[in-house]
Write a protein that holds these residues in place. Structure first.
Motif, PDB file in Angstrom:
ATOM      1  N   LYS A  99       0.833  -1.213   0.000  1.00 15.34           N
ATOM      2  CA  LYS A  99       0.000   0.000   0.000  1.00 15.34           C
ATOM      3  C   LYS A  99       0.867   1.262   0.000  1.00 15.34           C
ATOM      4  N   SER A 100       1.832   1.316   0.929  1.00 16.64           N
ATOM      5  CA  SER A 100       2.684   2.509   1.029  1.00 16.64           C
ATOM      6  C   SER A 100       3.534   2.696  -0.224  1.00 16.64           C
ATOM      7  N   SER A 101       3.906   1.601  -0.879  1.00 18.13           N
ATOM      8  CA  SER A 101       4.736   1.703  -2.097  1.00 18.13           C
ATOM      9  C   SER A 101       3.996   2.452  -3.199  1.00 18.13           C
ATOM     10  N   LEU A 102       2.656   2.336  -3.214  1.00 16.51           N
ATOM     11  CA  LEU A 102       1.871   3.035  -4.229  1.00 16.51           C
ATOM     12  C   LEU A 102       1.994   4.549  -4.046  1.00 16.51           C
ATOM     13  N   LEU A 103       1.895   5.011  -2.759  1.00 22.01           N
ATOM     14  CA  LEU A 103       2.057   6.445  -2.487  1.00 22.01           C
ATOM     15  C   LEU A 103       3.497   6.889  -2.724  1.00 22.01           C
ATOM     16  N   GLU A 104       4.445   6.040  -2.334  1.00 22.27           N
ATOM     17  CA  GLU A 104       5.849   6.387  -2.537  1.00 22.27           C
ATOM     18  C   GLU A 104       6.153   6.574  -4.019  1.00 22.27           C
ATOM     19  N   ALA A 105       5.485   5.812  -4.882  1.00 23.65           N
ATOM     20  CA  ALA A 105       5.679   5.968  -6.328  1.00 23.65           C
ATOM     21  C   ALA A 105       5.227   7.346  -6.794  1.00 23.65           C
ATOM     22  N   CYS A 106       4.087   7.851  -6.248  1.00 24.45           N
ATOM     23  CA  CYS A 106       3.629   9.213  -6.597  1.00 24.45           C
ATOM     24  C   CYS A 106       4.654  10.242  -6.137  1.00 24.45           C
ATOM     25  N   PHE A 107       5.129  10.081  -4.917  1.00 28.27           N
ATOM     26  CA  PHE A 107       6.118  11.009  -4.346  1.00 28.27           C
ATOM     27  C   PHE A 107       7.418  10.967  -5.164  1.00 28.27           C
ATOM     28  N   PHE A 108       7.846   9.747  -5.537  1.00 20.38           N
ATOM     29  CA  PHE A 108       9.068   9.584  -6.334  1.00 20.38           C
ATOM     30  C   PHE A 108       8.918  10.213  -7.717  1.00 20.38           C
ATOM     31  N   ALA A 109       7.731  10.070  -8.319  1.00 23.57           N
ATOM     32  CA  ALA A 109       7.514  10.656  -9.646  1.00 23.57           C
ATOM     33  C   ALA A 109       7.716  12.161  -9.604  1.00 23.57           C
ATOM     34  N   LEU A 110       7.253  12.808  -8.521  1.00 22.45           N
ATOM     35  CA  LEU A 110       7.369  14.269  -8.421  1.00 22.45           C
ATOM     36  C   LEU A 110       8.792  14.715  -8.126  1.00 22.45           C
ATOM     37  N   TYR A 111       9.483  14.043  -7.184  1.00 18.98           N
ATOM     38  CA  TYR A 111      10.745  14.582  -6.668  1.00 18.98           C
ATOM     39  C   TYR A 111      11.954  13.670  -6.883  1.00 18.98           C
ATOM     40  N   GLY A 112      11.793  12.522  -7.514  1.00 18.75           N
ATOM     41  CA  GLY A 112      12.951  11.689  -7.818  1.00 18.75           C
ATOM     42  C   GLY A 112      13.613  11.123  -6.576  1.00 18.75           C
ATOM     43  N   SER A 113      14.934  11.019  -6.595  1.00 17.47           N
ATOM     44  CA  SER A 113      15.681  10.380  -5.510  1.00 17.47           C
ATOM     45  C   SER A 113      15.510  11.104  -4.180  1.00 17.47           C
ATOM     46  N   ALA A 114      15.178  12.413  -4.206  1.00 15.87           N
ATOM     47  CA  ALA A 114      14.969  13.155  -2.960  1.00 15.87           C
ATOM     48  C   ALA A 114      13.774  12.612  -2.184  1.00 15.87           C
ATOM     49  N   ALA A 115      12.881  11.873  -2.847  1.00 14.31           N
ATOM     50  CA  ALA A 115      11.701  11.327  -2.192  1.00 14.31           C
ATOM     51  C   ALA A 115      11.946   9.946  -1.587  1.00 14.31           C
ATOM     52  N   LEU A 116      13.146   9.406  -1.756  1.00 10.99           N
ATOM     53  CA  LEU A 116      13.424   8.037  -1.317  1.00 10.99           C
ATOM     54  C   LEU A 116      14.230   8.031  -0.022  1.00 10.99           C
TER      55      LEU A 116
END
Length: 899
Positions: A36-53
């Motif tokens: 479940k959390s990976s789905l949201l993390e994918a949205c966050f990663f799409a916007l900000y790239g490696s800074a979101a990881l």
């Protein structure tokens, strides 16, 4: 701003996923660890790239994969966008292969490249990745992040979200600018003081008076130089006249000396030439004697030849006759040598051919013997092949007997094994599902028993009587019994299928062996047929080889007999060569005698030519001496005339005049050099004074310029100090406004969440320090609240900050979706109900999109849209699908609860 759609490929547990998100409240539901959390993390990663990881780029690529793609469609401020990120693995390192941001309508690229895209997103949302997490994205386990932060950290976080950090940055920049201006101002003031000192020192030298005195001295020196140069010119004229007389005298003296030398040379040459003429006369007499001797030798040589006269034509005729005879003999000689060579070559070739034929015959006999040995081996190999074929036929019958009592016939073993394996995989999956549900149900039973035994909730302290966990305990125990029975049945079925799978494996192996045996029999039949044909061919080849060997031996004998006949022809030709060489030798000796006659005749002619040349030389030398004697008389006459024309007294006077004039010119030149040096010194002094005057003017201009700059810097310092103060005051005013607005929104939320509890309101000071007041007026710090209350308090604070940012300082501002990842981790059932109320309140305030990751049934019931996430236990891959208009009961039936 809202998320419209997210599409994933090989991102963490997702192989392929395509999910659409709508406005309102969306709950992402599923078991722990399903993704479940990976789905949201994918949205966050799409916007900000490696800074979101939290980890590295390699961590987001699915295990075993080498690439991943993430696509996000979102709407912001009325515009629709499509963001794409693609990662590729190169060696052990993952790198961004593609990162583009385009319009969703026509696909026009707005930004290309990770850096440009992330910068554009930060400017578009007016927040970077850290601000996004602090404002809109409450990550799992970070619900208490704002409360647990230090005051300064919390202040910076909230100021940055409300764009007040920019004002502090501007104030710092203004302060740095003010300090920089003060540094430059101090430096320029020092420059101004230095320039004032330099101008005063220059003015004290009275440079104009110095310049006038130096120019007067220069005029006096120039007058003296003009006078001396006039007198020098007169002396130089006198010196030149005296020098002219002396030069004329020296020219005559030089001519006299040259004449004496030339007269001596002529007298010497006359004597030498006369001596040479006498020697030539003697040489002519000697040559005439040599000519007489050569005539006698020529008569003797002519007597030894067959020529009557030494005439050149007669000798040439005799030579031509000898050359014609020699030519005929040489043609015969060449023909005889060719006959020898031809016969020798023919004999050698025939012998070599005979040897080659004998060797070929021997090799064919040897090959025939070797082939007979190979024939025996081939016959033996044929018998072995026939025996192997019979053995393989017996093995094939034995393997076919394995299928007499089998559940399938030959050819169906692989399909039968796949069928059994598929059934076994299905049963194993069912066992895993039942085991997971059994473990979950057992844990629920244990929690219920623990609660009933404790009598009250360890979080809120309330009685557990009537709690859903306690009331459903009997049902859960019955469910455990049922699941245990189902698990035992499934295990029996798995054991039976495993036995069938072993039998299927054996049959598939037998079927494979049977195919191999059949293939081997086909190969053996083919090989036996080929070997039989090879034996027949070998027998024919042996007979043919022996016949060819006999033919080659007969041909070799014939070649040796022909070689002996060729040797006889060669010997006959050698005897003819010896006879021809004797004739040629006699002709050569006769030609040499003719050469002797030609040499003597030619030498006699050369002697006569030399006599004539020397006679002419003697006459020429006599004529040359006569001409020299005439020239000698003329030079002696000119010498006498020059000696009579020299005036010694005039020459002596010229020497005296030259000496006096030369001494005067030397003295005047020294004086002029002194005056030139003096003039140069005065000129240098004038230049120095003039330079100092120019420097004085330049210093005055520089002083005026620096003074103007000091005035400008003083004004700039006052302006930067005023700007620094203004930014500080503005930040304080805006922070106070934000504090008041945030406090009002927090109390609105607080009234909803704690209105019926023991708490009355919240106070927020200028440093964003929070204080909770009980209804009796007692203040509490947020960390004094219970775990569930503190978590709910933090969510309230986050929602209040989100509302303030969404409404904006100067009107509404578009904000990202409000994202809550597992917000109920620290909440009991009572607090979950209040969280539901908080979500409803935020939706009522106009929040366009709220996304919640949770497995709580009450939050599911409050959702406008539901996304269900599941993980396949066999492939370990997650899937996500929307559950349209699903009721709470349907969701419970589809997805087991974790409680």
């Amino acid at each position: 701003m809202k998320f419209d759609r997210i599409r994933l490929r090989n991102f963490k547990p997702y192989g392929d996923a395509d999910v659409r998100l709508s406005e309102g409240v969306t709950v992402i539901h599923g078991l722990n660890g399903s993704g479940k959390s990976s789905l949201l993390e994918a949205c966050f990663f799409a916007l900000y790239g490696s800074a979101a990881l939290d980890g590295t780029l390699e961590d987001v690529i699915t295990n075993g994969g080498t690439e991943t793609d993430v696509e996000l469609w979102f709407t912001h401020a009325g515009e629709s966008y499509h963001l794409t990120r693609e990662l590729r693995t190169y060696g052990d390192q993952a790198q961004t292969a593609t990162c583009t941001l385009a319009t969703a309508d026509d696909g026009e690229i707005i930004r290309d490249g990770a850096t440009d895209v992330e910068t554009f997103v930060a400017e578009l949302l007016r927040m970077d990745a850290e601000a996004f997490v602090n404002c809109a994205y409450v990550k799992q386990g970070e619900v208490n992040k704002l409360i647990e932060a230090t005051p300064s950290t919390r202040q910076d976080m909230i100021d940055d979200l409300l764009q007040l950090g920019k004002l502090e940055e501007y104030r710092d920049r203004a302060g740095e600018a003010r300090l920089g201006v003060e540094d430059v101002l101090g430096e320029q003031r020092g420059n101004l003081e230095g320039l004032d000192d330099q101008v005063g020192a220059k003015e004290a030298k009275d440079l104009h008076e110095q310049l006038n005195a130096a120019e007067s001295k220069l005029t006096e020196v120039d007058d003296q130089i003009d006078q001396y140069e006039t007198e020098k010119e007169k002396a130089e004229e006198t010196r030149e006249q005296a020098q002219s007389i002396l030069d004329e005298y020296e020219e005559k003296r030089a001519e006299l000396a040259d004449l004496e030398t030339e007269i001596d040379d002529l007298e010497t040459k006359i004597r030498t030439t006369e001596s040479e003429r006498e020697e030539v006369t003697e040489e002519v007499a000697s040559l005439r004697d040599r000519k007489t001797s050569l005539a006698d030798d020529l008569d003797d040589a002519l007597a030894e030849t067959e020529v009557d006269d030494a005439d050149e034509e007669a000798v040439a005729a005799r030579r031509a006759e000898l050359e014609e005879r020699e030519s005929d003999f040489r043609e015969d000689l060449l023909e005889a040598r060719d006959d020898v060579t031809s016969a020798e070559n023919r004999a050698e070739t025939l012998r070599e051919t005979a040897v080659d034929l004998e060797e070929r015959a021997e090799r064919k006999r040897e090959r025939a013997d070797e082939t007979e040995s190979d024939l025996a081996e081939a016959r033996s190999e044929l018998e072995e092949l026939r025996e192997r074929r019979e053995a393989k036929r017996d093995e094939r019958e034995r393997l076919r007997a394995e299928f007499e009592d089998a559940p399938v016939s030959v050819g169906g073993a692989s399909a039968y094994r796949e069928e059994v394996q598929s059934d076994l995989s299905t049963v194993r999956g069912e066992i895993e599902d039942v085991r997971t549900e059994l473990n979950t149900t057992r844990e629920a039973v244990e929690r219920g028993e623990d609660l009933r035994e404790a009598g009250k909730c360890p979080e809120c302290g309330q009685s557990v009587e009537g709690s859903p966990h306690v009331d459903s305990l009997a049902e859960e125990r019955e469910r455990v019994t049922t699941l245990e029975a189902d698990l035992a049945d499934l295990r029996d079925e798995r054991e039976a299928l495993e036995t069938r799978l072993d039998r299927a494996e054996t049959l598939r192996e037998v079927e494979s062996d049977l195919d191999n045996v059949s293939n081997t029999l086909d190969l053996l039949d083919s090989e036996i047929e080929s070997t039989e044909a090879d034996i027949e061919d070998t027998e024919d080849r042996i007979e043919r080889l022996r016949e060819e060997a006999d033919e080659l031996a007969t041909e070799a004998t014939e070649k040796r007999e022909s070689a002996a006949a060729a040797d006889t022809d060669a010997e006959d030709a050698r005897e003819r060569i010896a006879s021809i060489n004797a004739e040629i030798q006699e002709i050569t000796e006769a030609r040499e005698r003719l050469d002797r006659v030609d040499d003597l005749r030619e030498e006699r002619a050369n002697v006569q030519s030399e006599i004539e040349r020397l006679s002419e030389r003697r006459d020429s030398l006599e004529q040359l001496n006569d001409e020299r004697r005439d020239t000698l008389a003329d030079k002696r006459e000119r010498r006498d005339e020059l000696a009579a024309g020299v005036d010694e007294s005039r020459v002596e006077q010229a020497r005296d005049d030259f000496s006096r004039a030369d001494d005067y010119v030397e003295r005047v030149t020294e004086k002029l050099d002194e005056l030139d040096t003096r003039r140069d010194e005065i000129t240098t002094e004038i230049g120095r004074i003039q330079n100092e005057l120019d420097e004085l003017e330049d210093l005055r201009d520089r002083r005026d310029h620096v003074a103007e700059r000091v005035d400008a810097l003083e004004r700039l310092r006052e302006e930067t100090a005023e700007l620094e103060t203004t930014y500080g005051d503005l930040r304080a005013d805006l922070r106070q406004q934000n504090v008041e607005s945030l406090e009002a929104r927090l109390n609105e939320t607080f009234e909803l969440v704690y209105g019926n509890d023991a708490y009355s309101h919240i106070e927020l000071d200028g440093q964003y320090e929070l204080t909770v007041y009980q209804k009796d007026g007692e203040p509490l710090a947020p960390d004094q609240l219970s775990g569930g209350e503190r978590a709910l308090f933090n969510l309230s604070l986050r929602c209040g900050i989100y509302r303030l940012l969404a409404e904006g300082v100067e009107g509404a501002a578009p904000t990202p979706p409000l994202i809550l990842d597992e917000p109920t981790v620290f909440l009991d059932d009572g607090h979950v109900s209040r969280l539901v109320d908080l979500v409803e309140q935020m939706r009522g305030f106009g929040v366009a999109q709220i996304v919640i990751v949770s497995h709580d049934d009450e939050l599911v019931g409050a959702a406008d849209d539901l996304l269900r996430v599941e993980k396949n236990p066999t492939t370990n891959r997650s899937t996500a699908e929307r559950v349209a208009d699903a009721s709470l009961a349907e969701v419970r039936e589809a997805t087991p609860s974790d409680d």
